[in-house]
Enzyme design. Structure first.
Site, mmCIF file in Angstrom:
data_model
loop_
_atom_site.group_PDB
_atom_site.id
_atom_site.type_symbol
_atom_site.label_atom_id
_atom_site.label_comp_id
_atom_site.label_asym_id
_atom_site.label_seq_id
_atom_site.Cartn_x
_atom_site.Cartn_y
_atom_site.Cartn_z
ATOM 1 C CD GLU A 148 -2.713 1.334 2.457
ATOM 2 O OE1 GLU A 148 -3.712 2.071 2.376
ATOM 3 O OE2 GLU A 148 -2.436 0.667 3.473
ATOM 4 C CG ASP A 203 -5.791 4.504 0.286
ATOM 5 O OD1 ASP A 203 -6.538 5.481 0.017
ATOM 6 O OD2 ASP A 203 -5.753 3.971 1.406
ATOM 7 C CD GLU A 206 -1.246 8.004 6.426
ATOM 8 O OE1 GLU A 206 -1.123 6.764 6.402
ATOM 9 O OE2 GLU A 206 -2.324 8.577 6.235
ATOM 10 C CG HIS A 212 -2.754 7.041 1.076
ATOM 11 N ND1 HIS A 212 -2.278 7.812 2.108
ATOM 12 C CD2 HIS A 212 -3.296 5.936 1.655
ATOM 13 C CE1 HIS A 212 -2.512 7.216 3.261
ATOM 14 N NE2 HIS A 212 -3.133 6.076 3.013
ATOM 15 C CG HIS A 270 -7.607 0.778 1.250
ATOM 16 N ND1 HIS A 270 -6.512 0.824 2.079
ATOM 17 C CD2 HIS A 270 -8.116 -0.475 1.363
ATOM 18 C CE1 HIS A 270 -6.362 -0.351 2.666
ATOM 19 N NE2 HIS A 270 -7.312 -1.155 2.232
ATOM 20 C CD GLU A 314 -7.215 2.341 5.106
ATOM 21 O OE1 GLU A 314 -6.680 1.411 5.711
ATOM 22 O OE2 GLU A 314 -6.638 2.991 4.211
ATOM 23 N NE ARG A 339 -7.083 7.499 5.686
ATOM 24 C CZ ARG A 339 -5.863 7.127 5.948
ATOM 25 N NH1 ARG A 339 -5.176 7.719 6.906
ATOM 26 N NH2 ARG A 339 -5.290 6.158 5.259
#
Length: 169
Positions: free
Chosen positions: A50, A83, A56, A86, A108, A144, A115
């Site tokens: 991922e 994702d 992060e 992201h 995701h 997510e 988010r």
């Protein structure tokens, strides 16, 4: 129920220490994934790498970077996750999904700003959905997000995703 997909996110664990070579970190990560591939295969699991945004972690921040690693690992049980949250945070366009193609095994989704679940702020996911359709993606898309009231939010989130997906038909 059997586990079939294992997400390898772990942003903190894979963070490259200051002063450490990014190339050496990439080589070490590829070696780790090459060792994990046969173990995952024996267990009947696909490990999906991922990519995470730069807030992060400082390593594997794009689908393109993740695809490069998956190609270097070259094992059928090491694949890629896209994702969309992201990707949007990193301003990575849906063309990365198209370029990754069959390497992609899981997705995701969440809205960019907070988010939140799809539909909370009105983000348009159709370009990413179009890319998934283009590659013939048939895997799961997991929400997510940060839930404030799951019972109240899940219905509208799923409806938003269905409506945006249907716009492409």
């Amino acid at each position: 129920f059997p586990v079939t997909i294992d997400v390898f996110g772990s942003g903190g664990a894979r963070k490259i220490p200051e002063g450490f070579s990014k190339e050496e970190a990439r080589d070490q990560f590829v070696s780790l994934c090459k060792a994990m591939g046969p173990v995952a295969q024996k267990a009947g699991v696909i490990i999906v790498i991922e990519p995470l945004n730069r807030s992060e972690t400082n390593f594997i921040n794009s689908v393109s970077e993740g695809a490069n690693i998956v190609k270097r690992v070259n094992h059928p049980n090491i694949r890629l996750l896209a994702d969309i949250y992201h990707m949007m945070r990193e301003s990575e366009g849906p063309e990365s999904i198209v370029e990754a193609g069959k390497l992609l095994r899981h997705c995701h989704i969440a809205e960019k700003e907070t988010r939140s679940a799809p539909g909370a702020k009105g983000d348009d996911f159709t370009p990413y959905f179009a890319a998934l359709r283009k590659i013939g993606y048939r895997g799961a898309i997991s929400i997510e997000s940060g839930w404030k009231d799951f019972g109240a939010e899940i219905g509208p989130a799923i409806e938003t995703m269905k409506k945006q997906w249907a716009l492409l038909a």
